[in-house]
Design a protein around this motif. Sequence first.
Motif, short mmCIF file in Angstrom:
data_model
loop_
_atom_site.label_atom_id
_atom_site.label_comp_id
_atom_site.label_asym_id
_atom_site.label_seq_id
_atom_site.Cartn_x
_atom_site.Cartn_y
_atom_site.Cartn_z
N LEU A 151 38.10 -6.47 19.97
CA LEU A 151 37.60 -7.80 20.27
C LEU A 151 38.52 -8.54 21.24
O LEU A 151 38.05 -9.20 22.16
CB LEU A 151 37.45 -8.58 18.96
CG LEU A 151 36.56 -9.80 18.93
CD1 LEU A 151 35.20 -9.55 19.53
CD2 LEU A 151 36.42 -10.30 17.50
N ILE A 152 39.82 -8.38 21.05
CA ILE A 152 40.78 -9.00 21.98
C ILE A 152 40.56 -8.46 23.39
O ILE A 152 40.47 -9.22 24.35
CB ILE A 152 42.24 -8.75 21.53
CG1 ILE A 152 42.55 -9.56 20.28
CG2 ILE A 152 43.23 -9.09 22.64
CD1 ILE A 152 43.88 -9.22 19.63
N ARG A 153 40.46 -7.15 23.51
CA ARG A 153 40.25 -6.54 24.83
C ARG A 153 38.93 -6.98 25.45
O ARG A 153 38.84 -7.25 26.64
CB ARG A 153 40.30 -5.02 24.73
CG ARG A 153 41.72 -4.52 24.57
CD ARG A 153 41.79 -3.05 24.80
NE ARG A 153 42.09 -2.44 23.52
CZ ARG A 153 41.96 -1.17 23.26
NH1 ARG A 153 41.53 -0.35 24.18
NH2 ARG A 153 42.28 -0.69 22.09
N SER A 154 37.90 -7.05 24.61
CA SER A 154 36.57 -7.43 25.11
C SER A 154 36.53 -8.88 25.58
O SER A 154 35.86 -9.19 26.56
CB SER A 154 35.53 -7.22 24.00
OG SER A 154 35.46 -5.85 23.66
N LEU A 155 37.25 -9.77 24.90
CA LEU A 155 37.24 -11.19 25.28
C LEU A 155 37.84 -11.41 26.67
O LEU A 155 37.55 -12.41 27.31
CB LEU A 155 37.99 -12.02 24.25
CG LEU A 155 37.16 -12.56 23.10
CD1 LEU A 155 38.04 -13.20 22.05
CD2 LEU A 155 36.11 -13.53 23.58
N ALA A 161 28.24 -13.44 24.14
CA ALA A 161 26.91 -12.82 24.14
C ALA A 161 27.00 -11.36 24.62
O ALA A 161 26.33 -10.47 24.06
CB ALA A 161 25.95 -13.61 25.03
N GLU A 162 27.80 -11.11 25.63
CA GLU A 162 27.97 -9.75 26.14
C GLU A 162 28.69 -8.87 25.11
O GLU A 162 28.36 -7.69 24.96
CB GLU A 162 28.75 -9.76 27.45
CG GLU A 162 27.98 -10.35 28.61
CD GLU A 162 28.82 -10.62 29.85
OE1 GLU A 162 28.25 -10.62 30.95
OE2 GLU A 162 30.06 -10.83 29.72
N ILE A 163 29.63 -9.45 24.39
CA ILE A 163 30.33 -8.69 23.34
C ILE A 163 29.33 -8.30 22.24
O ILE A 163 29.33 -7.16 21.78
CB ILE A 163 31.50 -9.51 22.76
CG1 ILE A 163 32.60 -9.68 23.81
CG2 ILE A 163 32.06 -8.85 21.50
CD1 ILE A 163 33.68 -10.68 23.43
N ALA A 164 28.49 -9.25 21.84
CA ALA A 164 27.48 -8.96 20.82
C ALA A 164 26.57 -7.82 21.26
O ALA A 164 26.30 -6.89 20.49
CB ALA A 164 26.67 -10.22 20.52
N LEU A 173 28.12 -13.11 14.35
CA LEU A 173 29.21 -12.27 13.85
C LEU A 173 30.38 -12.28 14.83
O LEU A 173 31.54 -12.35 14.41
CB LEU A 173 28.74 -10.84 13.57
CG LEU A 173 29.80 -9.91 12.99
CD1 LEU A 173 30.41 -10.47 11.70
CD2 LEU A 173 29.20 -8.53 12.72
N VAL A 174 30.09 -12.22 16.11
CA VAL A 174 31.17 -12.27 17.11
C VAL A 174 31.94 -13.58 16.97
O VAL A 174 33.17 -13.57 16.90
CB VAL A 174 30.60 -12.13 18.55
CG1 VAL A 174 31.69 -12.38 19.59
CG2 VAL A 174 29.99 -10.75 18.74
N LYS A 175 31.24 -14.70 16.88
CA LYS A 175 31.90 -16.01 16.73
C LYS A 175 32.72 -16.06 15.44
O LYS A 175 33.85 -16.54 15.44
CB LYS A 175 30.86 -17.13 16.74
CG LYS A 175 30.22 -17.36 18.08
CD LYS A 175 29.13 -18.44 17.98
CE LYS A 175 28.25 -18.55 19.17
NZ LYS A 175 28.86 -18.78 20.44
N PHE A 176 32.14 -15.55 14.36
CA PHE A 176 32.85 -15.55 13.08
C PHE A 176 34.13 -14.75 13.17
O PHE A 176 35.20 -15.20 12.73
CB PHE A 176 31.95 -14.99 11.96
CG PHE A 176 32.68 -14.86 10.65
CD1 PHE A 176 32.85 -15.96 9.83
CD2 PHE A 176 33.22 -13.64 10.27
CE1 PHE A 176 33.55 -15.85 8.63
CE2 PHE A 176 33.92 -13.52 9.07
CZ PHE A 176 34.09 -14.63 8.25
#
Length: 189
Positions: A151-155, A161-164, A173-176
């Motif tokens: 998640l760190i790398r993806s951010l 939205a793209e991560i989801a 879930l991404v926001k949580f």
Amino acid sequence: MKTLERGFKAWAERTSLILRKELEIKSDEQLNLAKLAEYLNVKIWTPNDIPGITDDVITELLEVSPNNWYGIGLQFGKQGIVIYNPKQSARRQASDIAHELAHFLLEHQPAKLILSSNEPLEEVWMRSFDQKQEDEANCLAWSLLLPRDGLIRSLHRMTEAEIAEHYGVSEQLVKFRINSTGIKKQIKY
């Protein structure tokens, strides 16, 4: 998730990374739930896969009341089975399947179904419920689906939205996960 013991979240993150390494799935890749299920010797079914299930039960589960259930994990001898609701969104299905697989990973005691009959024509189904086990399964499932490291790398390169979309999970879930892991603070510094 007030019932989690101290250190459980860190353990869930480590376990997620260990399992992904064993399954050869990077932390910034979508988790292959079928591969995880096979690794755990768990079959993933919909109600249509249940041997002997009647048409009226299928109709009730998938047509009449599809929004009243998500998934269930069962153990028959050494064989685990996850039955999920195919009428839910694909992203919800991923969360539900991961949740049930997490119960197997955690070796949780299955819930008990109790049939109570006070009158000849009146049946009441009750299910035992262990909030601690549910919270542990959620924590591990969400760590498996969205590991903190990935998640760190993806951010750094994607929107929420793209991560989801990339991980096959909901934006909620991404926001949580971003909020509950403190990633935003870490990235600021």
